[in-house]
Design an enzyme around this catalytic site. Structure first.
Site, short mmCIF file in Angstrom:
data_model
loop_
_atom_site.label_atom_id
_atom_site.label_comp_id
_atom_site.label_asym_id
_atom_site.label_seq_id
_atom_site.Cartn_x
_atom_site.Cartn_y
_atom_site.Cartn_z
N CYS A 104 0.81 -1.22 0.00
CA CYS A 104 0.00 0.00 0.00
C CYS A 104 0.84 1.27 0.00
CB CYS A 104 -0.95 0.01 1.20
SG CYS A 104 -2.12 -1.36 1.18
N HIS A 145 -3.54 7.11 1.62
CA HIS A 145 -3.82 5.82 1.01
C HIS A 145 -5.24 5.41 1.38
CE1 HIS A 145 -4.03 1.63 0.15
NE2 HIS A 145 -3.93 1.27 1.42
N ASN A 199 -10.05 -0.42 -1.74
CA ASN A 199 -8.62 -0.30 -1.52
C ASN A 199 -7.89 -0.90 -2.72
OD1 ASN A 199 -5.94 -0.64 -0.74
ND2 ASN A 199 -6.41 -1.37 1.31
#
Length: 335
Positions: A114, A262, A292
């Site tokens: 990520c 993020h 995500n």
């Protein structure tokens, strides 16, 4: 020494929209349950055979290169961030170089989950600062949907992730008051297995082991996440790395024009927003639409924010990420 500025942005997401209600038809979940815990309403999943990690990266890159006023021949180097490559090896950087018809320039693959895009941005920034390259293409692309456990067993993780790609062109900037002011990278490997895919890997279970065991209960090749542990660490590290970036540039929280975190979980973003006392106009979230998308989430969000006119010349941007590894990172940018 030079600075590097973002001269072009682009993103691509598959057309296939998967809503929470769609997921509730194949696993024991609901729109209310998913939204309450993650803030996600829908995400995009590829249709197998139509999109890949590389092909999505190529589509995002073409837009970014065009918006930078460049051609593929003007790119000096490629940095490609992903944890879902088309092949175990080689990485997708060279595949993208081929598909864009580029010269025999270098291609570097980044495996930082990520935090991958911020890590990739930092690497590209160093090359430009030293004068080695003038234009670098930074791409982050992920296909998560094909590797998820889409059953009741995997619902805690599988409802979170989506597919997509984002890209940025970094270009040499001689005005050192503009562009990427600083980047800050961290890791804490002792917690690596709290968010991980453990197999296949040479250190434990390789493909031959998985095939030999033929165990239907083997979950080692599906994503595992200790959700509460990850959440607690994320909010702490997000705060630390944002403050680190501000302090390094003698900035205050009030100087932040836009924070792009993020897109891991809307609840994490909201927690950070409240902690720093930022307004809704100072934080950009789009996890509600895309889920995500791991390394791709920040460049997708950054591109959308720019397209919507939320980023103006002279703005101070903060990019911040936390993810598997554990890794976390931030970048401070003067637009």
């Amino acid at each position: 020494m030079f600075h590097s500025k973002i001269s072009g942005l682009g993103f691509y997401v598959p057309e296939n929209v998967v809503t929470n209600d769609d997921l509730s038809k194949i696993m024991d979940t609901s729109d209310e349950w998913i939204q309450e815990r993650t803030g996600i309403k829908e995400r995009r999943h590829i249709v197998k055979g139509q999109d890949t990690t590389t092909s999505m990266g190529v589509k995002a890159a073409k837009v970014a290169i065009d918006r930078a006023g460049l051609s593929p021949d003007d790119i000096d180097f490629i940095v490609f961030a992903t944890i879902s490559p088309d092949y175990y090896f080689p990485g997708p950087g060279v595949a993208l170089q081929k598909e864009l018809g580029m010269k025999t320039i270098g291609a570097l693959d980044i495996r930082n989950q990520c935090s991958g895009f911020v890590y990739a941005l930092s690497v590209a920034d160093q090359y430009i600062k030293t004068g080695m390259y003038k234009n670098i293409l930074v791409v982050a692309s992920e296909v998560q949907s094909l590797g998820l456990d889409m059953t009741d067993r995997g619902r805690g993780v599988s409802v979170i992730f989506g597919d997509g790609a984002g890209a940025a062109v970094l270009t040499r900037e001689e005005d050192v008051t503009k562009g990427i002011l600083s980047t800050h990278l961290h890791s804490e490997g002792q917690h690596a297995e709290e968010l991980a895919v453990l197999a296949p890997g040479m250190g434990g279970r390789w493909i031959t082991d998985i095939i030999a065991d033929n165990n239907p209960d083997d979950e080692s090749y599906f994503p595992h996440m200790n959700g509460q542990f990850v959440f607690k660490n994320a909010v702490v590290r997000f705060s630390e790395v944002i403050n680190e970036g501000l302090q390094a540039n003698n900035l205050q929280v009030s100087d932040i024009d836009l924070l792009i975190p993020h897109q891991a979980n809307l609840r994490i973003s909201q927690f950070i927003q409240q902690k720093f006392k930022l307004t809704d106009d100072q934080v950009f979230n789009n996890i509600q639409k895309y889920g995500n998308t791991t390394a791709a989430s920040i460049p997708i969000a950054l591109t959308e924010a720019w397209e919507q006119g939320k980023i103006k010349s002279g703005d101070t941007l903060v990019l911040a990420a936390f993810g598997s590894g554990f890794t976390w990172a931030s970048a401070i940018i003067k637009w």
